[in-house]
Design a protein around this motif. Structure first.
Motif, PDB file in Angstrom:
ATOM      1  N   ALA A 106       5.463  -6.613  11.747  1.00 44.94           N
ATOM      2  CA  ALA A 106       6.910  -6.797  11.985  1.00 44.94           C
ATOM      3  C   ALA A 106       7.579  -7.372  10.751  1.00 44.94           C
ATOM      4  N   TRP A 107       6.950  -8.384  10.155  1.00 41.58           N
ATOM      5  CA  TRP A 107       7.495  -8.978   8.925  1.00 41.58           C
ATOM      6  C   TRP A 107       7.608  -7.917   7.835  1.00 41.58           C
ATOM      7  N   ALA A 108       6.561  -7.111   7.666  1.00 43.68           N
ATOM      8  CA  ALA A 108       6.546  -6.108   6.605  1.00 43.68           C
ATOM      9  C   ALA A 108       7.618  -5.046   6.832  1.00 43.68           C
ATOM     10  N   VAL A 140       7.132  -1.472   3.797  1.00 47.93           N
ATOM     11  CA  VAL A 140       7.281  -0.676   5.021  1.00 47.93           C
ATOM     12  C   VAL A 140       5.979   0.067   5.319  1.00 47.93           C
ATOM     13  N   LEU A 141       5.354   0.642   4.289  1.00 46.57           N
ATOM     14  CA  LEU A 141       4.094   1.359   4.467  1.00 46.57           C
ATOM     15  C   LEU A 141       3.025   0.436   5.057  1.00 46.57           C
ATOM     16  N   LEU A 142       2.927  -0.775   4.555  1.00 45.85           N
ATOM     17  CA  LEU A 142       1.973  -1.738   5.105  1.00 45.85           C
ATOM     18  C   LEU A 142       2.266  -1.979   6.581  1.00 45.85           C
ATOM     19  N   GLY A 143       3.534  -2.187   6.920  1.00 45.76           N
ATOM     20  CA  GLY A 143       3.904  -2.411   8.320  1.00 45.76           C
ATOM     21  C   GLY A 143       3.505  -1.247   9.207  1.00 45.76           C
ATOM     22  N   THR A 160      -6.945  -3.840   3.122  1.00 42.67           N
ATOM     23  CA  THR A 160      -5.584  -3.299   3.171  1.00 42.67           C
ATOM     24  C   THR A 160      -4.580  -4.298   2.613  1.00 42.67           C
ATOM     25  N   ILE A 161      -4.665  -5.535   3.077  1.00 38.86           N
ATOM     26  CA  ILE A 161      -3.752  -6.575   2.613  1.00 38.86           C
ATOM     27  C   ILE A 161      -3.947  -6.838   1.121  1.00 38.86           C
TER      28      ILE A 161
END
Length: 193
Positions: A106-108, A140-143, A160-161
């Motif tokens: 959500a943050w991302a 956005v892609l990470l989210g 991933t992070i």
């Protein structure tokens, strides 16, 4: 008589280094996650919480010191989200991995969209703002990745992070160098008081 460029008033190029600091911390966080992938989820939560809190504090500082920044509210919202998610991760590290992944997702998503909006508004005052668009798109892609597969294992989460943080940090440093370059170009054109 030509007027002083509005970019100088909006961006206050003397603080370009704040984006560099944010980028360096993101790269360091990413490297730590990749070098020590065996970190327990609790340690990762605390590490991410500290990073998100620091990043949020830096964004709130930018919000308070850049009164003429376009979409200043977006910087403030990004900073507040970083502080809140960082504090949640630091004070409640025992939450489940899925809940943390969704919180980070959500943050991302929100942060990435706000960065893209802010970059689009910067087009009016600078060129090559695409560095900031790329940071927003990566966020956005990470989210999206975290929303699509929240039950991924801790190792996949760490990798991933880590990769995301390194890419995001590099792009932030490049954006800061662009701001510095723009400030160096504009400095001679701004009348001295």
């Amino acid at each position: 008589m030509p007027t002083a460029p509005t970019v100088e008033n909006i961006l206050d190029m003397q603080r370009w280094w704040l984006f560099t600091v944010r980028g360096v911390f993101a790269v360091l966080f990413g490297l730590a996650a990749l070098i020590w992938p065996g970190l327990t989820l609790l340690a990762l939560i605390i590490l991410w919480g500290a990073y998100a809190f620091f990043d949020g504090a830096m964004m709130l500082y930018l919000t308070l010191t850049h009164k003429e920044w376009p979409a200043r509210w977006a910087l403030g919202l990004i900073g507040a989200l970083g502080l809140v998610t960082g504090l949640i991760a630091l004070f409640w590290p025992g939450i489940t991995a899925t809940a943390l992944l969704l919180l980070i997702a959500a943050w991302a998503l929100v942060t990435g969209v706000l960065q893209i909006v802010d970059a689009i508004r910067l087009r009016k005052v600078m060129t090559n703002e695409w560095f900031y668009v790329v940071t927003g798109a990566l966020t956005v892609l990470l989210g999206i990745i975290l929303v699509v597969n929240p039950a991924a294992g801790a190792m996949a989460f760490v990798i991933t992070i880590g990769v995301f943080a390194i890419l995001w940090g590099v792009v932030l440093v490049l954006f800061s160098l662009r701001l510095k370059q723009l400030g160096d170009v504009l400095a001679p054109r701004v009348p001295q008081a």
